[in-house]
Design a protein around this motif. Structure first.
Motif, PDB file in Angstrom:
ATOM      1  N   GLN A 150      42.085  45.284  30.046  1.00  0.00           N
ATOM      2  CA  GLN A 150      40.839  44.647  29.611  1.00  0.00           C
ATOM      3  C   GLN A 150      41.081  43.480  28.663  1.00  0.00           C
ATOM      4  N   THR A 168      43.109  37.849  30.745  1.00  0.00           N
ATOM      5  CA  THR A 168      42.403  36.879  31.584  1.00  0.00           C
ATOM      6  C   THR A 168      43.449  36.059  32.315  1.00  0.00           C
ATOM      7  N   ASP A 199      37.416  33.284  28.195  1.00  0.00           N
ATOM      8  CA  ASP A 199      36.515  33.211  29.339  1.00  0.00           C
ATOM      9  C   ASP A 199      36.010  31.805  29.644  1.00  0.00           C
ATOM     10  N   ASN A 227      41.216  45.432  38.171  1.00  0.00           N
ATOM     11  CA  ASN A 227      40.282  45.348  37.043  1.00  0.00           C
ATOM     12  C   ASN A 227      40.556  44.181  36.109  1.00  0.00           C
ATOM     13  N   LYS A 238      40.494  40.392  34.884  1.00  0.00           N
ATOM     14  CA  LYS A 238      39.634  39.224  35.083  1.00  0.00           C
ATOM     15  C   LYS A 238      40.464  38.033  35.577  1.00  0.00           C
TER      16      LYS A 238
END
Length: 345
Positions: free
Chosen positions: A150, A153, A311, A110, A112
């Motif tokens: 969560q 990254t 991101d 999960n 990224k």
């Protein structure tokens, strides 16, 4: 029992069967989402992330060497950079990408993961972490800090300095992994495939390298890109003097390593400052940013802004990296940035 209602054996078994079905799918879903490396609450140990990051960088490095040894480089152009240079990718980039992203995807499903390369291949199920922590990491990282998955990254550069790789200038080549937590570079790994040497650091905890004993702030040696230079040499000499020593080199990872003390047998070019005055991608710089920050250094835009690694892959503000010197004084010496065409925050 109310008049007219009859319970058959079938009606008695239906709720029991339904309960088992719900339990089965609940169990299956739990293991589809979580892996043994992820807590039931979705937390991940930083030390585990570091161990996987090191393993991924080394697995990518193995792929990079294999392609070189097999002579199947197959270099192709992805197009041109903003400065007009050809941007290459090779079979080494792709194989490294698949191994590195698969290792993370199989371990932390999960989390990224953003890689420089892209393909439609499924995760390679042979790329698995064996859940061991290297002894060096166990010795240096005592804190078992966890972070929510969560918030993570992962930035992967499966082959930094592809241009130089295609030219067989393999000393510039690295594979890199960075773990950002809430956009802040936290774990950095830079691996040199052809010398099999790995540098890693965790911000606020430890590193397996150190800064050099001294740096020249007044008359610095500055390392810059050899293939994406833009106007960096004239800009740099305007800031630090026309006699400033400038080293052109390949690979952002290599340039960060030039600021550190790696020992005589592993030391690349030695520089005091790393500068880049054009657009650059975050997978190129996140690992170096984490390593420098862990050692008390800095990697910022030319405006002095910290870079957010949540991101978007683009860093539009150029960069200046230093360690062992007053970073604010360096920033104060820089000429106006408007002439470079960079986005201003």
């Amino acid at each position: 029992m109310p008049h007219g209602i009859r319970l058959t054996k079938l009606s008695l078994y239906v709720p029991i069967v339904a309960a088992f079905v719900l339990m089965y799918y609940g169990y299956w879903k739990m293991w589809a989402v979580y892996s043994p490396a992820v807590g039931r609450d979705g937390s991940v140990h930083l030390r585990d992330l570091l161990a996987v990051a090191v393993r991924a960088a080394e697995a990518g490095g193995d792929a990079v060497r294999e392609v070189r040894d097999s002579s199947t480089l197959n270099a192709k152009s992805k197009g041109k950079t903003r400065e007009g240079a050809q941007e290459l990718y090779t079979e080494g980039d792709l194989r490294s990408h698949r191994r590195m992203t698969s290792l993370f995807g199989n371990t932390f499903p999960n989390v990224k993961v953003i890689s420089e390369e892209h393909d439609d291949a499924k995760l390679d199920t042979s790329q698995l972490w064996d859940y061991t922590i290297p002894e060096e990491i166990q010795e240096k990282i005592k804190s078992i800090e966890t972070v929510p998955e969560q918030s993570i990254t992962v930035w992967i550069d499966p082959l930094d300095a592809t241009q130089e790789y295609s030219e067989r200038l393999d000393h510039f080549v690295t594979t890199m992994v960075c773990v950002a937590v809430n956009g802040k570079p936290t774990i950095g790994v830079i691996h040199k495939p052809f010398s099999k040497f790995t540098v890693w650091a965790v911000v606020g905890q430890a590193s397996n390298v150190k800064p050099r004993a001294s740096y020249n702030e007044n008359d610095p040696t500055i390392i810059v890109s050899r293939s994406h230079s833009g106007t960096v040499q004239s800009y740099t000499k305007k800031a630090f003097g026309k006699n400033t020593n400038i080293i052109p080199a390949g690979g952002a990872g290599y340039k960060v390593l030039s600021l550190l003390d790696l020992g005589k047998d592993k030391q690349p070019d030695m520089a005091d400052i790393y500068m880049h005055v054009t657009f650059i991608k975050k997978w190129d710089i996140c690992a170096g940013n984490a390593i420098l920050e862990a050692l008390g250094g800095h990697l910022t835009t030319l405006n002095g802004d910290n870079i957010d690694y949540r991101d978007s892959p683009s860093n539009e503000g150029g960069l200046i990296a230093s360690i062992g010197v007053d970073h604010q004084k360096l920033l104060a010496k820089l000429p106006e940035r408007e002439s470079l065409g960079l986005k201003q925050k």
